[in-house]
Design a protein around this motif. Structure first.
Motif, mmCIF file in Angstrom:
data_model
loop_
_atom_site.group_PDB
_atom_site.id
_atom_site.type_symbol
_atom_site.label_atom_id
_atom_site.label_comp_id
_atom_site.label_asym_id
_atom_site.label_seq_id
_atom_site.Cartn_x
_atom_site.Cartn_y
_atom_site.Cartn_z
ATOM 1 N N GLY A 1 0.816 -1.203 0.000
ATOM 2 C CA GLY A 1 0.000 0.000 0.000
ATOM 3 C C GLY A 1 0.849 1.251 0.000
ATOM 4 N N ARG A 2 1.862 1.276 0.865
ATOM 5 C CA ARG A 2 2.719 2.452 0.943
ATOM 6 C C ARG A 2 3.737 2.487 -0.188
ATOM 7 N N LEU A 3 4.332 1.342 -0.535
ATOM 8 C CA LEU A 3 5.304 1.340 -1.617
ATOM 9 C C LEU A 3 4.667 1.775 -2.940
ATOM 10 N N GLU A 4 3.421 1.406 -3.159
ATOM 11 C CA GLU A 4 2.755 1.822 -4.401
ATOM 12 C C GLU A 4 2.484 3.317 -4.412
ATOM 13 N N ASP A 5 2.348 3.931 -3.221
ATOM 14 C CA ASP A 5 2.224 5.383 -3.149
ATOM 15 C C ASP A 5 3.539 6.072 -3.496
ATOM 16 N N LEU A 6 4.647 5.396 -3.193
ATOM 17 C CA LEU A 6 5.963 6.025 -3.300
ATOM 18 C C LEU A 6 6.689 5.722 -4.601
ATOM 19 N N LEU A 7 6.460 4.532 -5.155
ATOM 20 C CA LEU A 7 7.184 4.096 -6.342
ATOM 21 C C LEU A 7 6.296 4.152 -7.580
ATOM 22 N N ASP A 8 6.920 4.345 -8.717
ATOM 23 C CA ASP A 8 6.207 4.364 -9.992
ATOM 24 C C ASP A 8 6.217 2.951 -10.574
ATOM 25 N N ARG A 9 5.054 2.299 -10.549
ATOM 26 C CA ARG A 9 4.959 0.944 -11.098
ATOM 27 C C ARG A 9 5.434 0.893 -12.538
ATOM 28 N N GLY A 10 5.156 1.941 -13.262
ATOM 29 C CA GLY A 10 5.498 1.958 -14.672
ATOM 30 C C GLY A 10 6.963 2.211 -14.963
ATOM 31 N N SER A 11 7.756 2.441 -13.906
ATOM 32 C CA SER A 11 9.168 2.754 -14.138
ATOM 33 C C SER A 11 9.941 1.559 -14.663
ATOM 34 N N SER A 12 9.527 0.345 -14.282
ATOM 35 C CA SER A 12 10.169 -0.851 -14.809
ATOM 36 C C SER A 12 9.305 -2.066 -14.515
ATOM 37 N N ASP A 13 9.458 -3.093 -15.339
ATOM 38 C CA ASP A 13 8.742 -4.348 -15.099
ATOM 39 C C ASP A 13 9.192 -4.981 -13.782
ATOM 40 N N ALA A 14 10.457 -4.781 -13.420
ATOM 41 C CA ALA A 14 10.978 -5.380 -12.194
ATOM 42 C C ALA A 14 10.301 -4.795 -10.962
ATOM 43 N N VAL A 15 10.091 -3.488 -10.950
ATOM 44 C CA VAL A 15 9.392 -2.861 -9.828
ATOM 45 C C VAL A 15 7.966 -3.377 -9.744
ATOM 46 N N SER A 16 7.277 -3.417 -10.868
ATOM 47 C CA SER A 16 5.900 -3.897 -10.886
ATOM 48 C C SER A 16 5.804 -5.342 -10.426
ATOM 49 N N SER A 17 6.714 -6.183 -10.901
ATOM 50 C CA SER A 17 6.704 -7.596 -10.523
ATOM 51 C C SER A 17 6.965 -7.771 -9.033
ATOM 52 N N ALA A 18 7.906 -6.996 -8.481
ATOM 53 C CA ALA A 18 8.209 -7.093 -7.055
ATOM 54 C C ALA A 18 7.003 -6.686 -6.219
ATOM 55 N N LEU A 19 6.327 -5.626 -6.605
ATOM 56 C CA LEU A 19 5.143 -5.203 -5.869
ATOM 57 C C LEU A 19 4.038 -6.256 -5.945
ATOM 58 N N ASP A 20 3.869 -6.869 -7.105
ATOM 59 C CA ASP A 20 2.880 -7.943 -7.245
ATOM 60 C C ASP A 20 3.210 -9.124 -6.331
ATOM 61 N N ASP A 21 4.493 -9.460 -6.225
ATOM 62 C CA ASP A 21 4.892 -10.588 -5.382
ATOM 63 C C ASP A 21 4.642 -10.294 -3.899
ATOM 64 N N ILE A 22 4.939 -9.075 -3.478
ATOM 65 C CA ILE A 22 4.665 -8.720 -2.082
ATOM 66 C C ILE A 22 3.167 -8.757 -1.826
ATOM 67 N N ARG A 23 2.383 -8.252 -2.761
ATOM 68 C CA ARG A 23 0.922 -8.263 -2.616
ATOM 69 C C ARG A 23 0.402 -9.693 -2.521
ATOM 70 N N PHE A 24 0.953 -10.599 -3.297
ATOM 71 C CA PHE A 24 0.540 -12.011 -3.231
ATOM 72 C C PHE A 24 0.758 -12.558 -1.826
ATOM 73 N N VAL A 25 1.927 -12.290 -1.248
ATOM 74 C CA VAL A 25 2.221 -12.787 0.100
ATOM 75 C C VAL A 25 1.288 -12.135 1.121
ATOM 76 N N GLU A 26 1.014 -10.854 0.956
ATOM 77 C CA GLU A 26 0.078 -10.188 1.863
ATOM 78 C C GLU A 26 -1.277 -10.878 1.858
ATOM 79 N N HIS A 27 -1.771 -11.214 0.678
ATOM 80 C CA HIS A 27 -3.069 -11.892 0.579
ATOM 81 C C HIS A 27 -3.028 -13.267 1.233
ATOM 82 N N GLU A 28 -1.932 -13.997 1.023
ATOM 83 C CA GLU A 28 -1.823 -15.337 1.604
ATOM 84 C C GLU A 28 -1.747 -15.284 3.131
#
Length: 226
Positions: free
Chosen positions: A49-76
């Motif tokens: 939630g906070r990292l998505e406020d601070l980082l630009d998802r569109g800046s790189s696929d790696a940033v977007s993928s990392a945020l998706d992975d953290i979100r997956f763990v949060e849901h689990e």
């Protein structure tokens, strides 16, 4: 450059430094041994939630993928109770970074620097650790004793970069552009000589050994951002 333009630039630079400082602070906190507060933040989705406020998802696929992975763990982890979530993180943390037995991804710069020189046989508590501690002291941050981790732990190096970014922001906010530039240059020198030299290799080893997406995502973001 008139006063209004100087003020606008200072505000912009201070804002950017504040963002950098908070991002490094989040990564640092998450790369230390997990406590209940971290587990709660993960369960409640506050890390992404906070990292998505601070980082630009569109800046790189790696940033977007990392945020998706953290979100997956949060849901689990949101599906289980708080202590079980903390324990799940701790088991993975210990397996990757602590042991017992073979440590898959030692989170210490000394290890990676000595492994590179000694063909896979890394050691802790080398001269690199002392160099890191001296860099902290030179910038006004004394290493407390006892410290939760060694000075060259990845989380502590990221915490130092957070500290430097906050001090830079404060300098900009006080209108001291010269001091802000000095702090920025000192932080860049530290990043170049220390975390940047090993963050990539560390991140790769974490990815290879992990069973949970959380720590590979964090170490990947650290490697990208230092």
């Amino acid at each position: 450059m008139d006063d209004a333009m100087v003020s606008e630039r200072s505000a912009s630079e201070a804002h950017a430094a504040r963002i950098e400082g908070e991002v490094f602070s989040i990564l640092s906190r998450c790369l230390l041994r997990p406590v209940l507060g971290i587990a709660r933040d993960v369960q409640e989705g506050k890390v992404t939630g906070r990292l998505e406020d601070l980082l630009d998802r569109g800046s790189s696929d790696a940033v977007s993928s990392a945020l998706d992975d953290i979100r997956f763990v949060e849901h689990e982890l949101a599906k289980i109770d708080l202590e079980s979530a903390r324990l799940a993180l701790e088991v993975e943390y210990n397996r990757l970074f602590v042991g017992p037995g073979h440590v898959l991804a030692p989170p210490y710069e000394s290890y990676w620097e000595s492994e590179a020189r000694q063909e896979g046989f890394g050691r802790l508590r080398t001269a690199v650790e002392r160099d890191v501690a001296r860099a902290y002291a030179a910038c006004g941050l004394e290493v407390p004793r006892p410290l939760a981790e060694l000075p060259d732990h990845m989380a502590i190096e990221l915490e130092f970069l957070s500290y430097m970014a906050v001090k830079e922001a404060e300098a900009w906010e006080e209108g001291d552009g010269r001091e802000a530039a000095r702090l920025s240059a000192a932080a860049e020198e530290f990043a170049r000589e220390h975390p940047r030299t090993w963050a990539g290799a560390f991140s790769e080893r974490v990815r290879e050994g992990a069973r949970m997406r959380f720590y590979p995502a964090l170490s990947s973001l650290a490697a990208l951002l230092v």
